[in-house]
Design a protein around this motif. Structure first.
Motif, PDB file in Angstrom:
ATOM      1  N   THR A  22      55.187  50.142 131.943  1.00 16.89           N
ATOM      2  CA  THR A  22      56.631  50.300 132.137  1.00 16.89           C
ATOM      3  C   THR A  22      56.922  51.490 133.060  1.00 16.89           C
ATOM      4  O   THR A  22      57.770  51.407 133.952  1.00 16.89           O
ATOM      5  N   TYR A  26      59.000  51.010 136.397  1.00  8.43           N
ATOM      6  CA  TYR A  26      60.276  51.730 136.561  1.00  8.43           C
ATOM      7  C   TYR A  26      60.183  52.617 137.804  1.00  8.43           C
ATOM      8  O   TYR A  26      61.132  52.713 138.588  1.00  8.43           O
ATOM      9  N   ASN A  29      60.377  50.284 140.929  1.00  6.80           N
ATOM     10  CA  ASN A  29      61.723  49.759 141.173  1.00  6.80           C
ATOM     11  C   ASN A  29      62.729  50.858 141.502  1.00  6.80           C
ATOM     12  O   ASN A  29      63.665  50.632 142.271  1.00  6.80           O
ATOM     13  N   SER A  30      62.513  52.050 140.969  1.00  7.20           N
ATOM     14  CA  SER A  30      63.427  53.159 141.280  1.00  7.20           C
ATOM     15  C   SER A  30      63.307  53.556 142.750  1.00  7.20           C
ATOM     16  O   SER A  30      64.214  54.160 143.318  1.00  7.20           O
ATOM     17  N   LEU A  45      66.655  54.433 136.200  1.00 10.11           N
ATOM     18  CA  LEU A  45      65.226  54.149 136.046  1.00 10.11           C
ATOM     19  C   LEU A  45      64.407  55.425 136.190  1.00 10.11           C
ATOM     20  O   LEU A  45      63.471  55.671 135.421  1.00 10.11           O
ATOM     21  N   ASP A  48      64.531  57.278 133.024  1.00 11.03           N
ATOM     22  CA  ASP A  48      63.784  56.639 131.933  1.00 11.03           C
ATOM     23  C   ASP A  48      62.274  56.808 132.078  1.00 11.03           C
ATOM     24  O   ASP A  48      61.550  56.763 131.077  1.00 11.03           O
ATOM     25  N   ILE A  49      61.793  56.987 133.298  1.00  8.63           N
ATOM     26  CA  ILE A  49      60.350  57.196 133.496  1.00  8.63           C
ATOM     27  C   ILE A  49      59.857  58.323 132.597  1.00  8.63           C
ATOM     28  O   ILE A  49      58.844  58.190 131.916  1.00  8.63           O
ATOM     29  N   GLU A  52      59.768  57.186 128.882  1.00 14.56           N
ATOM     30  CA  GLU A  52      58.667  56.256 128.564  1.00 14.56           C
ATOM     31  C   GLU A  52      57.317  56.989 128.627  1.00 14.56           C
ATOM     32  O   GLU A  52      56.417  56.725 127.825  1.00 14.56           O
ATOM     33  N   LEU A  83      58.934  42.714 135.735  1.00 13.82           N
ATOM     34  CA  LEU A  83      59.354  43.942 136.423  1.00 13.82           C
ATOM     35  C   LEU A  83      58.668  44.167 137.759  1.00 13.82           C
ATOM     36  O   LEU A  83      58.765  45.248 138.336  1.00 13.82           O
ATOM     37  N   VAL A  99      64.121  44.867 133.188  1.00  9.13           N
ATOM     38  CA  VAL A  99      64.137  46.012 132.267  1.00  9.13           C
ATOM     39  C   VAL A  99      64.442  45.529 130.850  1.00  9.13           C
ATOM     40  O   VAL A  99      63.774  45.923 129.887  1.00  9.13           O
ATOM     41  N   HIS A 138      67.888  52.141 125.032  1.00  8.48           N
ATOM     42  CA  HIS A 138      67.675  51.695 126.422  1.00  8.48           C
ATOM     43  C   HIS A 138      68.235  50.290 126.619  1.00  8.48           C
ATOM     44  O   HIS A 138      68.867  49.995 127.619  1.00  8.48           O
TER      45      HIS A 138
END
Ligand SMILES: [Fe+2]
Ligand SMILES: [Fe+2]
Length: 152
Positions: A22, A26, A29-30, A45, A48-49, A52, A83, A99, A138
């Protein structure tokens, strides 16, 4: 039914693997998304990295406490299709859905660990409950984004 310590370690290793995958996606994609509509999601994102990654650290710590080994990259399996960064770099909705899928998978796995450890390993159970709460937060956050981004 309660599990053995080895089964609990195996589940924690799976959770660790999921968190690391993840983090990778993330991160990708970010960086990958483009456009006005993407900016906010890229930021979310990126934030959130860290969270996670923190989950992976807590899981790794518990694996060690139980006498297990924390997997390195050669022992990780990558399977998170939802993802993979989309061909269309402005497909923000596609990423949001990815996500949500990842968070659903995490929620399911932490619920399994909670059941598996019941009456057996309260410390792991407590950790799984704490992380579960964060994954549900989330999910709620990204459900809100999906609502707004798919509004006609
Ligand atoms: Fe997580
Ligand atoms: Fe999450």
């Amino acid at each position: 039914m309660a599990a053995t310590k080895d089964q609990i370690i195996a589940s924690l290793r799976t959770a660790f693997n999921m968190e690391i995958e993840t983090v990778i996606n993330y991160l990708a994609n970010s960086l990958h998304l483009e456009g006005v509509r993407a900016e906010f999601i890229k930021q979310a994102l990126a934030t959130d990295i860290q969270e996670e990654l923190g989950h992976a650290q807590q899981l790794g710590n518990r694996i060690k406490q139980l006498g297990g080994a924390v997997p390195g990259s050669l022992h990780l399996k990558m399977t998170q299709r939802s993802l993979e960064p989309p061909d269309d770099t402005t497909d923000v909705v596609g990423v949001i859905k990815g996500v949500l899928q990842a968070e659903e998978d995490a929620i399911r796995h932490y619920k399994d660990i909670i059941k598996q450890t019941d009456g057996e390993d309260y410390v792991t159970q407590d950790l799984a409950i704490t992380i579960l709460g964060q994954e549900e937060a989330h999910r709620q956050q990204f459900e809100g984004y999906l609502k707004e981004y798919t509004k006609k």
